[in-house]
Each structure stands twice: as C-alpha cells, then as structure tokens.
Design a protein around this motif. Structure first.
Motif, short mmCIF file in Angstrom:
data_model
loop_
_atom_site.label_atom_id
_atom_site.label_comp_id
_atom_site.label_asym_id
_atom_site.label_seq_id
_atom_site.Cartn_x
_atom_site.Cartn_y
_atom_site.Cartn_z
N LEU A 125 0.81 -1.21 0.00
CA LEU A 125 0.00 0.00 0.00
C LEU A 125 0.85 1.26 0.00
N TYR A 126 0.22 2.38 -0.32
CA TYR A 126 0.93 3.65 -0.44
C TYR A 126 1.70 4.01 0.83
N GLU A 127 1.11 3.80 1.98
CA GLU A 127 1.75 4.22 3.24
C GLU A 127 3.10 3.52 3.44
N GLU A 128 3.16 2.25 3.10
CA GLU A 128 4.42 1.50 3.23
C GLU A 128 5.48 2.06 2.28
N TYR A 129 5.06 2.30 1.03
CA TYR A 129 5.98 2.88 0.06
C TYR A 129 6.46 4.26 0.48
N ALA A 130 5.53 5.12 0.87
CA ALA A 130 5.87 6.51 1.18
C ALA A 130 6.87 6.61 2.32
N GLN A 131 6.71 5.78 3.33
CA GLN A 131 7.66 5.80 4.44
C GLN A 131 9.08 5.54 3.95
N GLN A 132 9.23 4.53 3.09
CA GLN A 132 10.56 4.19 2.56
C GLN A 132 11.04 5.24 1.56
N ALA A 133 10.14 5.71 0.71
CA ALA A 133 10.51 6.66 -0.34
C ALA A 133 11.02 7.98 0.24
N LEU A 134 10.35 8.47 1.25
CA LEU A 134 10.76 9.74 1.86
C LEU A 134 12.12 9.61 2.54
N ARG A 135 12.42 8.44 3.06
CA ARG A 135 13.71 8.22 3.71
C ARG A 135 14.88 8.25 2.73
N VAL A 136 14.62 7.88 1.47
CA VAL A 136 15.71 7.83 0.48
C VAL A 136 15.69 9.01 -0.49
N GLY A 137 14.81 10.00 -0.24
CA GLY A 137 14.84 11.23 -1.03
C GLY A 137 13.97 11.26 -2.26
N ILE A 138 13.06 10.29 -2.41
CA ILE A 138 12.12 10.33 -3.53
C ILE A 138 11.13 11.48 -3.31
N THR A 139 11.00 12.34 -4.31
CA THR A 139 10.18 13.54 -4.18
C THR A 139 8.81 13.43 -4.85
N ARG A 140 8.74 12.62 -5.92
CA ARG A 140 7.48 12.39 -6.61
C ARG A 140 7.52 11.01 -7.25
N ALA A 141 6.34 10.50 -7.58
CA ALA A 141 6.29 9.17 -8.19
C ALA A 141 5.18 9.08 -9.22
N LEU A 142 5.42 8.27 -10.24
CA LEU A 142 4.39 7.90 -11.21
C LEU A 142 3.95 6.48 -10.88
N HIS A 143 2.65 6.28 -10.73
CA HIS A 143 2.16 4.93 -10.51
C HIS A 143 2.13 4.18 -11.83
N MET A 144 2.75 3.01 -11.84
CA MET A 144 2.76 2.14 -13.02
C MET A 144 1.73 1.03 -12.84
N GLU A 145 0.88 0.87 -13.85
CA GLU A 145 -0.15 -0.17 -13.79
C GLU A 145 0.44 -1.51 -13.37
N VAL A 146 -0.38 -2.32 -12.70
CA VAL A 146 0.11 -3.57 -12.11
C VAL A 146 -0.54 -4.79 -12.78
N ASP A 147 -0.89 -4.66 -14.05
CA ASP A 147 -1.49 -5.77 -14.82
C ASP A 147 -2.70 -6.36 -14.09
N VAL A 148 -3.59 -5.46 -13.69
CA VAL A 148 -4.84 -5.90 -13.05
C VAL A 148 -5.72 -6.60 -14.08
N ALA A 149 -6.75 -7.27 -13.58
CA ALA A 149 -7.74 -7.85 -14.49
C ALA A 149 -8.27 -6.77 -15.43
N ALA A 150 -8.52 -7.15 -16.69
CA ALA A 150 -8.91 -6.17 -17.71
C ALA A 150 -10.12 -5.34 -17.27
N SER A 151 -11.03 -5.96 -16.53
CA SER A 151 -12.24 -5.25 -16.09
C SER A 151 -11.94 -4.20 -15.02
N ASP A 152 -10.74 -4.26 -14.44
CA ASP A 152 -10.35 -3.34 -13.36
C ASP A 152 -9.42 -2.21 -13.82
N ILE A 153 -9.12 -2.13 -15.12
CA ILE A 153 -8.12 -1.17 -15.60
C ILE A 153 -8.46 0.26 -15.20
N GLU A 154 -9.69 0.68 -15.49
CA GLU A 154 -10.04 2.07 -15.18
C GLU A 154 -10.28 2.26 -13.68
#
Length: 281
Positions: A34-63
C-alpha cells in the motif's frame, strides 16, 4: 546528490479493491503493498514524486485502478504525480478508452505488458493501428519486453515515430544467467530510435538476490547509459518488485553508486529532469 528524485515506476497492490490474476504465481509479492508503506521508505531515500505504473490488473479493473490512484494522489502531501495506465490496444474499444483517458490529467501514458504475452499480440494490425493513435497526444507507451522480444519493440517504435516509448527495466536483462551479449546487441539497436527512452529500473530483481553487488549490475546499467545518453534516461524503483532483490533503499543506494562518476547535470537528467519533460510534471 541530485535534489530531486522522481520515481517513474511505482506499483501499488491493494487486493481489497482490485484483482491481480498473476499474483497467485508470485508468492513473494502476493500481499498488499500500500501507499503508506511505500511513502515511508521513499521519503527516507529522497524520492520527491512518483508515477504509478499499472500492475497488470484484471482487464475489467483497468479504469478502476486509475480511479484508485487518483484518490491517493488527491491526498495532501501525496507523492503520486501521475499514472501510467494499463491498456488493451488489441481491443476494438481502445479508441473510446483512449478518449476517456485523454480527459483525465492524471494519466500520463500507457503500458501493455508484453513480456508475458504471446509475441503475436503486438503484431496484430489492430494493436499497431491503435498504438499509432497515441501520436500527438503527449501520452507515452512503456515497453516491457524480454531481450528475445526486442525486435518486436523496435518494430513498434519504428511504426509510430511520433510516440514516446519508454523501455522498462533496462530491457529486462537476464543478469542472474549472465546472458549479456544478446541483450547488449538489442539495446544498442533500439537506442538508435530517437523516440525511445530507457528506464533504469528493475534490474535488482533480475540478478541473484543473495550475491549481486554494484559490480554485478554495472555492465548492464553502463551499457544502457552509453547507448541512450543522459537525455533519454529516466529512473524507477519498480517497488515492490525491487524487494525481491534487496528493497527500495538498497536499489536507490546502488543507483547512486552506479552513477557516482557522472556530473551533477547528468544525474539531474536521470533522476528528475527528463521525467519532468516527458510527462510534464
């Protein structure tokens, strides 16, 4: 150290909201990330912004996936600056789908995972016609292909010269298997296409998780840098896939070690400036 670090390849997994058919076959990733887990680590290493990359969800869930990312990005102080949406260029409904995405400023580009699909998929006339529709939209298309499929990726780049393509994960080299030569030739060839940018990402997951070090990765990363040049490179974490090879902080540290001899200007292009230009961040 560059003052900005834009992560162009963040995956979030929330199985309470979306369906991920492939996760059942990858036990180490088959949980929520989840985002909270990522953000904690990302802020510690200096990540300032992020682009979310699709995770190959089921086709019906794309949007629905994009809607979910939008909710997160609307939160105060959130790192998410845009989304690379999944898509199905092989489908008749792609043109209508594209129109809907063009109305959404969060969507910065698309990806159709190809390395797990039959090679014929990207050769279908409809797939290719639909890919050309991205020309002039300002939306990018990520290429996730194996070294043996690089010819297919080159064909797509040549068919749509006014589309910005992003080659994911340094072209997915088999670092653990030491298969350098065939991969190297493909990178050299695709880098001749001005409309292709390479993403320095993902490589820790292709090395031996127990034994890799900076020297293991260097020949691969260095060849991508030499082939594409610093004006056509972006950086990505590939979180949480990078946890298979040591995790986010380890990959960020390895990246800094790999480019330690580069100029501040070169690092700035890799870490933030090119991403800002390509995706208008």
């Amino acid at each position: 150290m560059a003052s900005e670090l834009i992560d162009t390849h963040l995956h979030l997994i929330d199985q309470s909201v979306l369906s991920y058919p492939w996760l059942s076959s990858v036990e180490a990733l088959n949980r929520d990330f989840l985002y909270e887990e990522y953000a904690q680590q990302a802020l510690r290493v200096g990540i300032t912004r992020a682009l979310h990359m699709e995770v190959d969800v089921a086709a019906s869930d794309i949007e629905r996936e994009t809607t979910n990312v939008a909710k997160l990005s609307a939160r105060e102080g959130n790192l998410i600056a845009g989304a690379i949406s999944s898509c199905r260029p092989e489908d008749e409904g792609f043109a209508a789908f594209l129109e809907r995405q063009l109305a959404n400023p969060l969507v910065k580009g698309f990806r159709r995972v190809l390395h797990v699909m039959p090679d014929e998929l990207s050769a279908q006339p409809l797939f290719r016609e639909n890919l050309k529709k991205l020309g002039g939209t300002g939306l990018s298309f990520d290429l996730c292909v194996l070294p043996k499929q690089i010819e297919k990726a080159i064909t797509l780049a040549d068919l749509a010269p006014d589309v910005q393509f992003i080659l994911d994960h340094c072209g997915v080299p088999d670092i653990k298997g030491g298969a350098f030569k065939p991969w190297q030739a493909g990178i050299t060839e695709i880098a001749k296409r001005a409309n292709v940018t390479a993403k320095i990402s993902g490589v820790v997951a292709y090395a031996d998780a127990q034994t890799w070090n900076v020297e293991t990765l260097a020949p691969y990363v260095n060849h991508v840098i030499a082939s594409f040049g610093f004006d056509r490179l972006v950086w990505g974490s590939d979180w949480p896939v990078c946890t298979l090879g040591g995790g986010l902080a380890t990959w960020v540290a390895a990246t800094h070690a790999l480019v330690a001899g580069c100029s501040e200007d070169e690092k700035a292009k890799l870490f933030s400036q090119n991403a800002k230009r390509i995706w208008k961040l």
